[in-house]
Design a protein around this motif. Structure first.
Motif, PDB file in Angstrom:
ATOM      1  N   ARG A  69      57.275  49.673  60.191  1.00  0.00           N
ATOM      2  CA  ARG A  69      55.874  49.693  59.790  1.00  0.00           C
ATOM      3  C   ARG A  69      55.489  48.295  59.314  1.00  0.00           C
ATOM      4  O   ARG A  69      56.356  47.428  59.132  1.00  0.00           O
ATOM      5  CB  ARG A  69      55.628  50.705  58.668  1.00  0.00           C
ATOM      6  N   LEU A  70      54.192  48.103  59.109  1.00  0.00           N
ATOM      7  CA  LEU A  70      53.709  46.862  58.518  1.00  0.00           C
ATOM      8  C   LEU A  70      53.834  46.943  57.000  1.00  0.00           C
ATOM      9  O   LEU A  70      53.888  48.038  56.431  1.00  0.00           O
ATOM     10  CB  LEU A  70      52.251  46.631  58.904  1.00  0.00           C
ATOM     11  N   PRO A  71      53.888  45.804  56.299  1.00  0.00           N
ATOM     12  CA  PRO A  71      53.909  45.848  54.835  1.00  0.00           C
ATOM     13  C   PRO A  71      52.704  46.607  54.296  1.00  0.00           C
ATOM     14  O   PRO A  71      51.591  46.480  54.827  1.00  0.00           O
ATOM     15  CB  PRO A  71      53.860  44.374  54.436  1.00  0.00           C
ATOM     16  N   GLU A  72      52.919  47.418  53.259  1.00  0.00           N
ATOM     17  CA  GLU A  72      51.828  48.214  52.694  1.00  0.00           C
ATOM     18  C   GLU A  72      50.755  47.330  52.073  1.00  0.00           C
ATOM     19  O   GLU A  72      49.561  47.555  52.263  1.00  0.00           O
ATOM     20  CB  GLU A  72      52.377  49.179  51.651  1.00  0.00           C
ATOM     21  N   SER A  73      51.150  46.331  51.293  1.00  0.00           N
ATOM     22  CA  SER A  73      50.183  45.459  50.601  1.00  0.00           C
ATOM     23  C   SER A  73      50.561  44.002  50.843  1.00  0.00           C
ATOM     24  O   SER A  73      51.155  43.350  49.980  1.00  0.00           O
ATOM     25  CB  SER A  73      50.173  45.763  49.103  1.00  0.00           C
ATOM     26  N   PRO A  74      50.238  43.469  52.029  1.00  0.00           N
ATOM     27  CA  PRO A  74      50.560  42.072  52.315  1.00  0.00           C
ATOM     28  C   PRO A  74      49.712  41.123  51.470  1.00  0.00           C
ATOM     29  O   PRO A  74      48.725  41.524  50.843  1.00  0.00           O
ATOM     30  CB  PRO A  74      50.233  41.939  53.801  1.00  0.00           C
ATOM     31  N   ALA A  75      50.090  39.855  51.484  1.00  0.00           N
ATOM     32  CA  ALA A  75      49.429  38.874  50.627  1.00  0.00           C
ATOM     33  C   ALA A  75      47.925  38.783  50.906  1.00  0.00           C
ATOM     34  O   ALA A  75      47.123  38.658  49.974  1.00  0.00           O
ATOM     35  CB  ALA A  75      50.084  37.505  50.818  1.00  0.00           C
ATOM     36  N   GLU A  76      47.548  38.865  52.170  1.00  0.00           N
ATOM     37  CA  GLU A  76      46.126  38.728  52.512  1.00  0.00           C
ATOM     38  C   GLU A  76      45.289  39.825  51.868  1.00  0.00           C
ATOM     39  O   GLU A  76      44.144  39.589  51.458  1.00  0.00           O
ATOM     40  CB  GLU A  76      45.947  38.756  54.036  1.00  0.00           C
ATOM     41  N   GLU A  77      45.837  41.032  51.784  1.00  0.00           N
ATOM     42  CA  GLU A  77      45.098  42.129  51.159  1.00  0.00           C
ATOM     43  C   GLU A  77      45.171  42.046  49.634  1.00  0.00           C
ATOM     44  O   GLU A  77      44.181  42.313  48.950  1.00  0.00           O
ATOM     45  CB  GLU A  77      45.635  43.467  51.655  1.00  0.00           C
ATOM     46  N   ALA A  78      46.332  41.689  49.104  1.00  0.00           N
ATOM     47  CA  ALA A  78      46.461  41.547  47.652  1.00  0.00           C
ATOM     48  C   ALA A  78      45.543  40.463  47.119  1.00  0.00           C
ATOM     49  O   ALA A  78      45.072  40.535  45.973  1.00  0.00           O
ATOM     50  CB  ALA A  78      47.913  41.237  47.290  1.00  0.00           C
ATOM     51  N   PHE A  79      45.269  39.471  47.953  1.00  0.00           N
ATOM     52  CA  PHE A  79      44.401  38.356  47.537  1.00  0.00           C
ATOM     53  C   PHE A  79      42.979  38.826  47.244  1.00  0.00           C
ATOM     54  O   PHE A  79      42.280  38.228  46.420  1.00  0.00           O
ATOM     55  CB  PHE A  79      44.397  37.282  48.624  1.00  0.00           C
ATOM     56  N   GLN A  80      42.533  39.902  47.891  1.00  0.00           N
ATOM     57  CA  GLN A  80      41.171  40.401  47.661  1.00  0.00           C
ATOM     58  C   GLN A  80      40.975  40.809  46.199  1.00  0.00           C
ATOM     59  O   GLN A  80      39.924  40.563  45.603  1.00  0.00           O
ATOM     60  CB  GLN A  80      40.871  41.590  48.585  1.00  0.00           C
ATOM     61  N   SER A  81      41.996  41.415  45.601  1.00  0.00           N
ATOM     62  CA  SER A  81      41.877  41.821  44.200  1.00  0.00           C
ATOM     63  C   SER A  81      41.901  40.608  43.277  1.00  0.00           C
ATOM     64  O   SER A  81      41.301  40.634  42.198  1.00  0.00           O
ATOM     65  CB  SER A  81      42.996  42.791  43.823  1.00  0.00           C
ATOM     66  N   MET A  82      42.576  39.517  43.689  1.00  0.00           N
ATOM     67  CA  MET A  82      42.588  38.290  42.896  1.00  0.00           C
ATOM     68  C   MET A  82      41.204  37.653  42.851  1.00  0.00           C
ATOM     69  O   MET A  82      40.825  37.045  41.850  1.00  0.00           O
ATOM     70  CB  MET A  82      43.600  37.299  43.465  1.00  0.00           C
ATOM     71  N   ILE A  83      40.454  37.810  43.933  1.00  0.00           N
ATOM     72  CA  ILE A  83      39.086  37.271  43.955  1.00  0.00           C
ATOM     73  C   ILE A  83      38.216  37.985  42.934  1.00  0.00           C
ATOM     74  O   ILE A  83      37.474  37.358  42.180  1.00  0.00           O
ATOM     75  CB  ILE A  83      38.495  37.393  45.376  1.00  0.00           C
ATOM     76  N   VAL A  84      38.312  39.310  42.882  1.00  0.00           N
ATOM     77  CA  VAL A  84      37.541  40.075  41.897  1.00  0.00           C
ATOM     78  C   VAL A  84      37.995  39.719  40.483  1.00  0.00           C
ATOM     79  O   VAL A  84      37.183  39.565  39.569  1.00  0.00           O
ATOM     80  CB  VAL A  84      37.670  41.585  42.153  1.00  0.00           C
ATOM     81  N   LEU A  85      39.310  39.574  40.296  1.00  0.00           N
ATOM     82  CA  LEU A  85      39.837  39.212  38.980  1.00  0.00           C
ATOM     83  C   LEU A  85      39.271  37.871  38.524  1.00  0.00           C
ATOM     84  O   LEU A  85      38.823  37.719  37.382  1.00  0.00           O
ATOM     85  CB  LEU A  85      41.368  39.163  39.045  1.00  0.00           C
ATOM     86  N   GLU A  86      39.286  36.871  39.420  1.00  0.00           N
ATOM     87  CA  GLU A  86      38.763  35.544  39.074  1.00  0.00           C
ATOM     88  C   GLU A  86      37.273  35.598  38.756  1.00  0.00           C
ATOM     89  O   GLU A  86      36.805  35.005  37.777  1.00  0.00           O
ATOM     90  CB  GLU A  86      39.010  34.581  40.232  1.00  0.00           C
ATOM     91  N   ALA A  87      36.510  36.314  39.579  1.00  0.00           N
ATOM     92  CA  ALA A  87      35.067  36.425  39.348  1.00  0.00           C
ATOM     93  C   ALA A  87      34.777  37.129  38.027  1.00  0.00           C
ATOM     94  O   ALA A  87      33.857  36.745  37.284  1.00  0.00           O
ATOM     95  CB  ALA A  87      34.405  37.171  40.504  1.00  0.00           C
ATOM     96  N   ALA A  88      35.563  38.156  37.713  1.00  0.00           N
ATOM     97  CA  ALA A  88      35.367  38.893  36.464  1.00  0.00           C
ATOM     98  C   ALA A  88      35.637  38.010  35.247  1.00  0.00           C
ATOM     99  O   ALA A  88      34.897  38.049  34.259  1.00  0.00           O
ATOM    100  CB  ALA A  88      36.270  40.124  36.437  1.00  0.00           C
ATOM    101  N   ILE A  89      36.699  37.215  35.301  1.00  0.00           N
ATOM    102  CA  ILE A  89      37.017  36.333  34.182  1.00  0.00           C
ATOM    103  C   ILE A  89      35.906  35.306  33.993  1.00  0.00           C
ATOM    104  O   ILE A  89      35.458  35.052  32.870  1.00  0.00           O
ATOM    105  CB  ILE A  89      38.373  35.641  34.412  1.00  0.00           C
ATOM    106  N   GLN A  90      35.443  34.720  35.098  1.00  0.00           N
ATOM    107  CA  GLN A  90      34.362  33.734  34.991  1.00  0.00           C
ATOM    108  C   GLN A  90      33.087  34.366  34.451  1.00  0.00           C
ATOM    109  O   GLN A  90      32.388  33.774  33.616  1.00  0.00           O
ATOM    110  CB  GLN A  90      34.103  33.099  36.352  1.00  0.00           C
ATOM    111  N   SER A  91      32.781  35.575  34.907  1.00  0.00           N
ATOM    112  CA  SER A  91      31.574  36.257  34.441  1.00  0.00           C
ATOM    113  C   SER A  91      31.665  36.591  32.958  1.00  0.00           C
ATOM    114  O   SER A  91      30.700  36.424  32.205  1.00  0.00           O
ATOM    115  CB  SER A  91      31.361  37.538  35.255  1.00  0.00           C
ATOM    116  N   TRP A  92      32.817  37.083  32.536  1.00  0.00           N
ATOM    117  CA  TRP A  92      33.016  37.389  31.118  1.00  0.00           C
ATOM    118  C   TRP A  92      32.810  36.149  30.253  1.00  0.00           C
ATOM    119  O   TRP A  92      32.150  36.194  29.213  1.00  0.00           O
ATOM    120  CB  TRP A  92      34.425  37.963  30.924  1.00  0.00           C
ATOM    121  N   LYS A  93      33.323  35.003  30.707  1.00  0.00           N
ATOM    122  CA  LYS A  93      33.238  33.774  29.914  1.00  0.00           C
ATOM    123  C   LYS A  93      31.815  33.201  29.911  1.00  0.00           C
ATOM    124  O   LYS A  93      31.347  32.665  28.913  1.00  0.00           O
ATOM    125  CB  LYS A  93      34.201  32.725  30.476  1.00  0.00           C
TER     126      LYS A  93
END
Length: 333
Positions: free
Chosen positions: A297-321
């Motif tokens: 099978r293909l990896p369940e959560s490859p780096a390209e998909e995991a990166f999408q959540s990092m984008i939201v995390l970064e935007a959330a931190i910037q917005s909070w600040k």
């Protein structure tokens, strides 16, 4: 007799010990532990049995293990993942990819040239209730999904944390629960166009984090909006997820393990109680990793998909600040 493949669990905190315990129950692999903290490492050995142990990550790499399961603090994820791939090991890394978006980008460059499997530990992909939500939405039963909401209230996370790093690391609650933006992307296959975050920090608690309550509002180019509420306040814990479409809705309570589905046209609701064992999430996650290595099978959560959540995390931190809505398109370049 075929020699067993070696997997080293890096980090022996609560999640590392859970991984090591479950992996040790398999007959097809050899499990080892790695942690620079001798006290934590020895405690893990006492709990799990006399597994081979390493105090130095670098010296451990020189023994050329076949696989690494990285459960170390977030700030080490990128460096240790890259080092593992560079020696030819397959890597299953706990979420998040990193503690910053910029360092997470390094992984994307490395994986394009690597032949090894790299997957991230978004274990909730294997939860029976979440799998049912994904299936129902994909089938069109809810129609067009117009709103999604995730609520995670868990003072229990602070109680169970061995290092209590959440009191020292800004935005730890977002990193700990990056599961939620990952699931939104995984279920809906849509990236938000903007994120607004509001947060607060209370001080009259025995265990603290900064912040200890946070709410995100995500907007999309379509008619969809979503919200994620996280707090390190509620005890007993509360977890629930909700998806609302123009034909129906779904409500999943992850404490009672019940899922309720509403049908607008028929004006009926159905409820199902799910059989669930948390260990099963990780057992399924491990098997998916091994199956990806063997080419099944293909990896369940490859780096390209995991990166999408990092984008939201970064935007959330910037917005909070900044106390402003942050657009996400700037992070996709």
């Amino acid at each position: 007799m075929t020699k067993k493949k070696r997997i080293v669990v890096v980090g022996t905190g609560s999640i590392g010990k859970r991984h090591a315990r479950l992996l040790s129950e398999r007959a097809d692999i050899s499990v080892e532990l790695c942690d620079p903290n001798i006290l934590t490492l020895n405690e893990a050995i006492q709990e799990l049995g006399n597994l081979p142990k390493h105090l130095s990550f670098e010296r451990m790499l020189k023994t050329k293990p076949d696989m690494l399961l990285i459960a170390s603090p977030h700030k080490f994820h990128v460096q240790q993942t890259i080092q593992g791939l560079n020696i030819g090991a397959h890597v299953l890394c706990e979420k998040p990819m990193s503690d910053s978006l910029n360092s997470a980008k390094k992984i994307l460059k490395v994986t394009t040239a690597a032949n090894q499997i790299l997957s991230y530990g978004f274990s909730n992909h294997f939860h029976p209730g979440i799998l049912k939500i994904k299936k129902l939405i994909a089938s069109g039963q809810l129609g067009e999904v117009l709103y999604a909401h995730f609520h995670v209230g868990t003072y229990g996370t602070l109680v169970n944390s061995l290092s209590r790093y959440q009191s020292k690391v800004d935005s730890a609650i977002l990193m700990d629960y990056v599961h939620q933006p990952d699931l939104l992307y995984w279920i809906l296959a849509k990236n938000p166009s903007g994120v607004y975050a509001a947060a607060g920090t209370g001080v009259n608690l025995d265990l603290l984090s900064s912040p200890n309550a946070l709410t995100l509002v995500l907007d999309y180019d379509s008619g969809l909006t979503s919200s994620i509420h996280l707090n390190y306040l509620q005890y007993p814990d509360r977890y629930h997820y909700e998806f609302i479409g123009d034909k129906g809705w779904i409500y999943l309570d992850l404490i009672s393990n019940s899922i309720t589905v509403g049908d607008r046209k028929k004006n009926i609701t159905t409820q199902e109680h799910l059989k669930f064992d948390r260990d099963c999430l990780y057992i399924s996650e491990h098997q998916a990793f091994f199956d990806a290595i063997s080419g099944k099978r293909l990896p369940e959560s490859p780096a390209e998909e995991a990166f999408q959540s990092m984008i939201v995390l970064e935007a959330a931190i910037q917005s909070w600040k900044t106390k402003k809505r942050v657009t996400t398109k700037q992070f996709y370049s």
